[in-house]
Design a protein around this motif. Structure first.
Motif, PDB file in Angstrom:
ATOM      1  N   ALA A  94      -8.482   0.524   2.023  1.00  8.61           N
ATOM      2  CA  ALA A  94      -7.500   0.498   0.937  1.00  8.61           C
ATOM      3  C   ALA A  94      -7.985  -0.432  -0.163  1.00  8.61           C
ATOM      4  O   ALA A  94      -9.079  -0.996  -0.110  1.00  8.61           O
ATOM      5  CB  ALA A  94      -6.145   0.048   1.474  1.00  8.61           C
ATOM      6  N   GLY A 152      -7.908  -3.950   2.565  1.00  8.17           N
ATOM      7  CA  GLY A 152      -7.199  -3.405   3.708  1.00  8.17           C
ATOM      8  C   GLY A 152      -8.043  -2.366   4.410  1.00  8.17           C
ATOM      9  O   GLY A 152      -8.685  -1.529   3.777  1.00  8.17           O
ATOM     10  N   ALA A 161      -4.662  -0.899   9.549  1.00 11.80           N
ATOM     11  CA  ALA A 161      -3.557  -1.853   9.566  1.00 11.80           C
ATOM     12  C   ALA A 161      -4.005  -3.281   9.266  1.00 11.80           C
ATOM     13  O   ALA A 161      -3.173  -4.147   9.012  1.00 11.80           O
ATOM     14  CB  ALA A 161      -2.870  -1.823  10.931  1.00 11.80           C
ATOM     15  N   HIS A 197      -0.127  -4.927   8.499  1.00 12.03           N
ATOM     16  CA  HIS A 197       0.948  -3.972   8.230  1.00 12.03           C
ATOM     17  C   HIS A 197       0.756  -2.764   9.140  1.00 12.03           C
ATOM     18  O   HIS A 197      -0.370  -2.459   9.555  1.00 12.03           O
ATOM     19  CB  HIS A 197       0.936  -3.529   6.765  1.00 12.03           C
ATOM     20  CG  HIS A 197       1.183  -4.629   5.801  1.00 12.03           C
ATOM     21  ND1 HIS A 197       2.450  -4.997   5.395  1.00 12.03           N
ATOM     22  CD2 HIS A 197       0.326  -5.473   5.161  1.00 12.03           C
ATOM     23  CE1 HIS A 197       2.364  -6.006   4.550  1.00 12.03           C
ATOM     24  NE2 HIS A 197       1.086  -6.323   4.385  1.00 12.03           N
ATOM     25  N   GLN A 204      -0.546   1.136   7.981  1.00  6.61           N
ATOM     26  CA  GLN A 204      -1.641   1.000   7.018  1.00  6.61           C
ATOM     27  C   GLN A 204      -1.369  -0.133   6.047  1.00  6.61           C
ATOM     28  O   GLN A 204      -0.270  -0.259   5.512  1.00  6.61           O
ATOM     29  CB  GLN A 204      -1.811   2.306   6.229  1.00  6.61           C
ATOM     30  CG  GLN A 204      -2.859   2.279   5.146  1.00  6.61           C
ATOM     31  CD  GLN A 204      -4.276   2.434   5.682  1.00  6.61           C
ATOM     32  OE1 GLN A 204      -4.469   2.982   6.760  1.00  6.61           O
ATOM     33  NE2 GLN A 204      -5.258   1.949   4.946  1.00  6.61           N
ATOM     34  N   THR A 205      -2.384  -0.969   5.827  1.00  6.26           N
ATOM     35  CA  THR A 205      -2.351  -1.959   4.749  1.00  6.26           C
ATOM     36  C   THR A 205      -2.842  -1.283   3.480  1.00  6.26           C
ATOM     37  O   THR A 205      -3.936  -0.721   3.457  1.00  6.26           O
ATOM     38  CB  THR A 205      -3.244  -3.161   5.083  1.00  6.26           C
ATOM     39  OG1 THR A 205      -2.731  -3.815   6.253  1.00  6.26           O
ATOM     40  CG2 THR A 205      -3.277  -4.157   3.932  1.00  6.26           C
ATOM     41  N   ARG A 206      -2.026  -1.332   2.418  1.00  4.72           N
ATOM     42  CA  ARG A 206      -2.342  -0.578   1.202  1.00  4.72           C
ATOM     43  C   ARG A 206      -3.003  -1.413   0.100  1.00  4.72           C
ATOM     44  O   ARG A 206      -3.728  -0.872  -0.729  1.00  4.72           O
ATOM     45  CB  ARG A 206      -1.061   0.058   0.637  1.00  4.72           C
ATOM     46  CG  ARG A 206      -0.470   1.122   1.537  1.00  4.72           C
ATOM     47  CD  ARG A 206      -1.292   2.384   1.520  1.00  4.72           C
ATOM     48  NE  ARG A 206      -0.832   3.349   2.520  1.00  4.72           N
ATOM     49  CZ  ARG A 206      -1.401   4.528   2.720  1.00  4.72           C
ATOM     50  NH1 ARG A 206      -2.451   4.875   2.005  1.00  4.72           N
ATOM     51  NH2 ARG A 206      -0.936   5.352   3.650  1.00  4.72           N
ATOM     52  N   THR A 209      -0.289  -9.241   0.613  1.00  2.00           N
ATOM     53  CA  THR A 209      -0.593  -7.902   1.095  1.00  2.00           C
ATOM     54  C   THR A 209       0.670  -7.053   1.121  1.00  2.00           C
ATOM     55  O   THR A 209       1.790  -7.573   1.134  1.00  2.00           O
ATOM     56  CB  THR A 209      -1.195  -7.948   2.513  1.00  2.00           C
ATOM     57  OG1 THR A 209      -0.200  -8.449   3.442  1.00  2.00           O
ATOM     58  CG2 THR A 209      -2.420  -8.840   2.567  1.00  2.00           C
ATOM     59  N   CYS A 210       0.480  -5.740   1.128  1.00  2.00           N
ATOM     60  CA  CYS A 210       1.602  -4.820   1.256  1.00  2.00           C
ATOM     61  C   CYS A 210       1.135  -3.580   2.006  1.00  2.00           C
ATOM     62  O   CYS A 210      -0.074  -3.344   2.137  1.00  2.00           O
ATOM     63  CB  CYS A 210       2.165  -4.444  -0.115  1.00  2.00           C
ATOM     64  SG  CYS A 210       0.967  -3.632  -1.207  1.00  2.00           S
ATOM     65  N   GLY A 211       2.103  -2.795   2.495  1.00  2.00           N
ATOM     66  CA  GLY A 211       1.690  -1.650   3.283  1.00  2.00           C
ATOM     67  C   GLY A 211       2.781  -0.643   3.557  1.00  2.00           C
ATOM     68  O   GLY A 211       3.849  -0.658   2.939  1.00  2.00           O
ATOM     69  N   ASP A 212       2.509   0.222   4.534  1.00  2.00           N
ATOM     70  CA  ASP A 212       3.398   1.338   4.846  1.00  2.00           C
ATOM     71  C   ASP A 212       4.720   0.909   5.473  1.00  2.00           C
ATOM     72  O   ASP A 212       5.654   1.706   5.546  1.00  2.00           O
ATOM     73  CB  ASP A 212       2.701   2.307   5.800  1.00  2.00           C
ATOM     74  CG  ASP A 212       1.596   3.098   5.123  1.00  2.00           C
ATOM     75  OD1 ASP A 212       1.355   2.868   3.928  1.00  2.00           O
ATOM     76  OD2 ASP A 212       0.973   3.943   5.791  1.00  2.00           O
ATOM     77  N   TRP A 260       6.727   3.011   1.864  1.00  2.00           N
ATOM     78  CA  TRP A 260       5.520   2.196   1.794  1.00  2.00           C
ATOM     79  C   TRP A 260       5.267   1.682   0.385  1.00  2.00           C
ATOM     80  O   TRP A 260       5.684   2.258  -0.611  1.00  2.00           O
ATOM     81  CB  TRP A 260       4.312   2.923   2.348  1.00  2.00           C
ATOM     82  CG  TRP A 260       3.786   4.140   1.639  1.00  2.00           C
ATOM     83  CD1 TRP A 260       3.482   4.258   0.331  1.00  2.00           C
ATOM     84  CD2 TRP A 260       3.485   5.391   2.252  1.00  2.00           C
ATOM     85  NE1 TRP A 260       2.988   5.494   0.065  1.00  2.00           N
ATOM     86  CE2 TRP A 260       2.976   6.229   1.231  1.00  2.00           C
ATOM     87  CE3 TRP A 260       3.560   5.898   3.551  1.00  2.00           C
ATOM     88  CZ2 TRP A 260       2.560   7.534   1.470  1.00  2.00           C
ATOM     89  CZ3 TRP A 260       3.148   7.200   3.784  1.00  2.00           C
ATOM     90  CH2 TRP A 260       2.671   7.997   2.756  1.00  2.00           C
TER      91      TRP A 260
END
Length: 211
Positions: free
Chosen positions: A29, A44, A47, A67, A70-72, A86-89, A114
Motif C-alpha cells: 500500500a 503498508g 495488514a 490493521h 489491510q493497511t492502506r 496509519t489507516c486501513g480497512d 475502510w
C-alpha cells in the motif's frame, strides 16, 4: 495466493533491491519517507507496516497486524521524530512510535468503512485528514500536539476531536486527500468519480491554534 512484491531503489547509474515481501492481500500500500532520515521508508504490506532502511537494504522494523485485513496508508509526522500515522480497512486511524510499537499510542475510530488515505498537516501536526470509502473526508485535531500548546486543559488531552466531516451526496468513495504545499489551512480531496474538492480549515480552528 501469496505473491512477492519488491521495493527497489533506482537512480541514473544503479538499481538496488531494498526488500522483498510475500503478500497475500492487496500487496504493498501507500507509504512515505521519514522526514528526519532520508534513508528510511515505511509502507503498508497486507495488514502490517514495514519500515525499510535503504542503507542496508533490509526491513528494519515490522508492526504486525497494524490493521485488519489491510493497511492502506502510512505517514510520518513532519514535526515529531519516530511518529507515524496509519489507516486501513478496519476504519481506524492509529498513531505509533516506531521505536516501541507493541501497541499503538492512539487509536481513533475514524470511519464506517475502510480508510484509503491519511495526511498530517505539514506545519501544524495537530491537524490531520482521512479519506474513506464511506464517502467521507474528515479533518481531525489532536490537542495534545505541539500545535495546541496554548490550550492544554485536561479535557483536551483525553481525545482527538473531529473538526469537520464532509461527504458527497451519493457516498462515493473518497480515494485521497492532501494538504496544500504553500497554505497550511487548505486541503483537497478526490473521489472515485474524479471530483476534486478544495476546502479550508474552519476559522475557529485556526484561531484555536494561533491565538
Amino acid at each position: 495466493r501469496a505473491t512477492t512484491s519488491m521495493v527497489t531503489r533506482r537512480d541514473s547509474s544503479r538499481s538496488m533491491t531494498i526488500g522483498g515481501m510475500n503478500t497475500i492481500q492487496d500487496g504493498v500500500a501507500s507509504g512515505s519517507w521519514d522526514p528526519n532520515d532520508s534513508e528510511v521508508f515505511a509502507c503498508g504490506i497486507d495488514a502490517d507496516v514495514a519500515v525499510f532502511d535503504v542503507r542496508s537494504g533490509d526491513r528494519a522494523q515490522t508492526i504486525v497486524k497494524a490493521h485488519a485485513p489491510q493497511t492502506r496508508d502510512v505517514k510520518y509526522n513532519p514535526n515529531v521524530a519516530h511518529e507515524i500515522m496509519t489507516c486501513g480497512d478496519d476504519g481506524l486511524v492509529k498513531i505509533w512510535d516506531t521505536r516501541a510499537h507493541a501497541q499503538a499510542m492512539k487509536i481513533i475510530p475514524g470511519h464506517d468503512h475502510w480508510i484509503w488515505r491519511c495526511a498530517y498537516n505539514p506545519v501544524y501536526d495537530a491537524l490531520f485528514l482521512t479519506a474513506s470509502s464511506d464517502g467521507g473526508v474528515r479533518l481531525w485535531s489532536d490537542d495534545t500536539k505541539s500545535s495546541h500548546q496554548r490550550d492544554r486543559s485536561s479535557a483536551s488531552r483525553s481525545a482527538v476531536r473531529l473538526v469537520t466531516k464532509r461527504s458527497n451526496e451519493r457516498s462515493i468513495s473518497a480515494h485521497s486527500c492532501a494538504w496544500s504545499a504553500v497554505d497550511p489551512w487548505t486541503y483537497a480531496s478526490i473521489n472515485a468519480s474524479g471530483v476534486v474538492s478544495i476546502c479550508d480549515v474552519p476559522r475557529e480552528e485556526k484561531y484555536r491554534i494561533l491565538l
